[in-house]
Each structure stands twice: as C-alpha cells, then as structure tokens.
Design an enzyme around this catalytic site. Sequence first.
Site, short mmCIF file in Angstrom:
data_model
loop_
_atom_site.label_atom_id
_atom_site.label_comp_id
_atom_site.label_asym_id
_atom_site.label_seq_id
_atom_site.Cartn_x
_atom_site.Cartn_y
_atom_site.Cartn_z
N ARG A 120 0.85 -1.20 0.00
CA ARG A 120 0.00 0.00 0.00
C ARG A 120 0.88 1.24 0.00
O ARG A 120 0.53 2.28 -0.53
CB ARG A 120 -0.96 0.02 1.20
CG ARG A 120 -1.76 1.32 1.28
CD ARG A 120 -3.04 1.25 2.11
NE ARG A 120 -3.02 0.33 3.20
CZ ARG A 120 -2.37 0.52 4.37
NH1 ARG A 120 -1.70 1.65 4.58
NH2 ARG A 120 -2.38 -0.40 5.29
N LYS A 122 -8.22 6.30 -19.48
CA LYS A 122 -8.53 6.81 -20.82
C LYS A 122 -7.27 6.81 -21.71
O LYS A 122 -6.68 5.78 -21.91
CB LYS A 122 -9.17 8.19 -20.70
CG LYS A 122 -10.22 8.29 -19.56
CD LYS A 122 -11.48 7.48 -19.80
CE LYS A 122 -12.38 7.37 -18.56
NZ LYS A 122 -12.76 8.62 -17.92
C1 LIG Z 1 -13.31 9.07 -16.69
C2 LIG Z 1 -12.96 10.40 -16.15
C3 LIG Z 1 -12.76 10.61 -14.78
C4 LIG Z 1 -12.95 9.52 -13.77
O1 LIG Z 1 -11.98 8.53 -13.89
P1 LIG Z 1 -12.20 6.98 -13.45
O2 LIG Z 1 -10.92 6.37 -13.84
O3 LIG Z 1 -13.39 6.48 -14.21
O4 LIG Z 1 -12.45 7.01 -11.98
C5 LIG Z 1 -12.38 11.87 -14.38
N1 LIG Z 1 -12.24 12.88 -15.25
C6 LIG Z 1 -12.46 12.72 -16.57
C7 LIG Z 1 -12.27 13.88 -17.49
C8 LIG Z 1 -12.81 11.48 -17.07
O5 LIG Z 1 -13.04 11.33 -18.38
#
Ligand SMILES: *Cc1c(COP(=O)(O)O)cnc(C)c1O
Length: 384
Positions: free
Chosen positions: A51, A200
């Site tokens: 952790r 992403k």
């Molecule tokens: C998807 C997203 C998040 C959240 O991220 P997670 O990995 O789904 O928790 C935050 N900000 C933006 C711009 C995103 O596209």
Amino acid sequence: MNANNLRFATLAVHAGQEPDPGAGAIMVPIYQTSTYVQPALGQTHGYEYSRVQNPTREALEENVAALEGARFGVAFSSGLAAIEAVTKRLSSGDHVVSEENVYGGTHRMFTQVLARLGLEFTFVDTRDPDLIANAMRPNTRLVLLETPTNPMMRLCDIQGATEIAHEAGALLCVDNTFASPYNQRPLELGADIVVHSSTKYLNGHSDIIGGIVVTNNETVHEELYFLRKATGAVPGPMDCWLCLRGTKTLHLRMRQHNENGQRIARFLEGHPKIEGIHYPGLPSHPQHELACRQMRGFTGMVSVETGSLERARALAEGTRIFALAESLGGVESLISHPALMTHASVPPQRRLAMGISDGLVRLSVGVEDADDLIEDLDQALRSA
Ligand SMILES: *Cc1c(COP(=O)(O)O)cnc(C)c1O
C-alpha cells in the site's frame, strides 16, 4: 537517465524504465506482492508493504511525471480516487471553485460526498475568467479545471485561470484526461497539479481503471503520498504495468487520434444530417485560437448535434465499427449518447443549460483507418 534534456517520445519509452536489478529484465517486472522480506530487524530494501511502496507503481509514476514535465507522480486506483485525494488535502470549511461542466462523477463526488463532509463548492463556466475571479472567496484553496470539457469541448485558458487562483492564494489543478500530456502540459502553463483518469488516453487500451496525480510542488506531493498511504486507494501492480505498456506508445497513438479526430470532425461539419459540431481543432470552434495556443493537437473526442433524440439514437445504434459504450481514449472507436448515458444523473435543466441536448452524440475516435470510420458514420447517418 536525466529526463531534463530528452524529448517526449524518448521519455514515453524510457522514463522510469531502468532494467530490473535482479535479472536485468528490460521490462519492469510486475511486483505482484503485498509485502517484502526484511534482511534484519529494522532494515529494509526500501520496501515494506505494497500500500505504501511498490516498484511497478513507482515506474509508472516516474514515467507519467516525465511526460507531464513534473518532478513527482502519485498513482491511484481510479481517476476519481486521484481527484478525491487532491480535494482531501483540504479541511472542512475550505472552498473549491470548479468548472461546471466537469466529469459527471467528479460533480457527484463533490456535491453528494465531499459537501456533506464540510467542503464548499462553487461551479462556474471557466471559459469566462471573470466568473472564476468572482467566485473566489477568502477560504478558496483550490480551483479545478477540466479542459477540454466532456462532452461540450469547452476550453479554459489555463494560464489566465492560474493567475486568478494564485492571486487569491489558491492552487490550480487541471484534469488533463481529455487532452493527454502529448497535447497539453498544464504545469508548463503555471498549473500546480495535474490529474488524470489513466483509464482513458494514458492507458489507451480500455483494460484498466486507474488514476494519477503529478506536480512539481514537493509539499503537495508529500501530502498526496501520505493521503494515499493513510486512506488506501492504491492501484494493483498488474494495472500499473498495463498502464506503463500503454504510455510507451502514447505519442504514436495520440498522433493518430489527433489526425483521425480532425478528419472526422471535418467530414461531419459538412454533413447535411449534422446541425452542429464541437471540436477545438476546427476554425469554427469559438475558442479555436485558444486551442492553438495551449494545445498541440485536438484529440479524438468529437461531439455532434444531430437535432433530435430519434436521429441521435439512429446514429449511436447504427454504426458498425464505433461501439456503443461509455468511456473514451482507447484504440477502438466508441460512440455514446451523453444525455442517456454518461450524464443521465445530471438534472435535465442543468444538462440543457450546459448544451447537452437529447440530440447530442459523442465520439471517441480510435486509431483505425479514418476512411473506414468515415464510411461507418456515413452509412449510420444515411439511415438516421
Ligand atoms: C473518466 C474520467 C474521470 C474519472 O476517472 P475513473 O478512472 O473512471 O475514476 C475523471 N475525469 C475525466 C475527465 C474522465 O473522463
């Protein structure tokens, strides 16, 4: 390796990637371990418990920090956990100014969780610097931007907003998920903190959930490191390794996302069944000049106004290559309907005020052949 004089593509492949000291493996091993054997009481190899420390995670942090031009990175189990950690630096009674068109999950966390614990939030349209300045209060400690925003592709002038935040004694944080460090480096424009949903573009292959925060501010870094250790939102070593595999090709993927996004935006802009388009790379975008100033490419994110729910449905359900799904930034193209999918939890009036109509469709343009993608959209629009 001295990251200071190396360029983006070299850093993407090499930063944080020293050969493994054990066997010399050129790939950072997946340190799939919870604990580390101590040679003697009171002695360690620098690692005690995963952790707190994990070598695979550290390799990822060093890599992404280098890509953002940052000294420090702290990886989290999701993008929301990363944003939560940035806000958990604050205390009850502190105030945050946030872009109003932030990611839906960020808005939900702020209003339904953190507000309950005593943090105060004001949401403004950060395209207008006067609205940011007017929202600042004596207890404002953080300004959070997202640029470009999802799904309206609005931009905020990062440099201008930073000056306003600093004048009021607040730190400025940019959610750079949509642009990726290949296209936009907020720290170079003065921002204090950058957060990513690495789910992403950073990872880019739609196979993990992850987040990361980078900064040049040593105090902020130490606070974030402590918060992660103290509250526990760590990513697993396997997910860190997958994300590292992704960031090695970030520059190649982003070039293709940018090129395909631009071509598809141009095609859709001239299409008789499309009534409006939101893409910062088009000269018709109201903030195109700002886009050219603070971004080096405009990504594969394109939103279009089809005019009605029926047409939007026909387009979203009619594509064969674009898959109907939430999320973005992967090599494969996705199509989504914000009003019924990602932004369904936003009250209809608020949604409309932000321009998220029932006819709006969002594309995450992947790295397939752009001609195939254009033909796919064309045949779906023909039936719409
Ligand atoms: C998807 C997203 C998040 C959240 O991220 P997670 O990995 O789904 O928790 C935050 N900000 C933006 C711009 C995103 O596209």
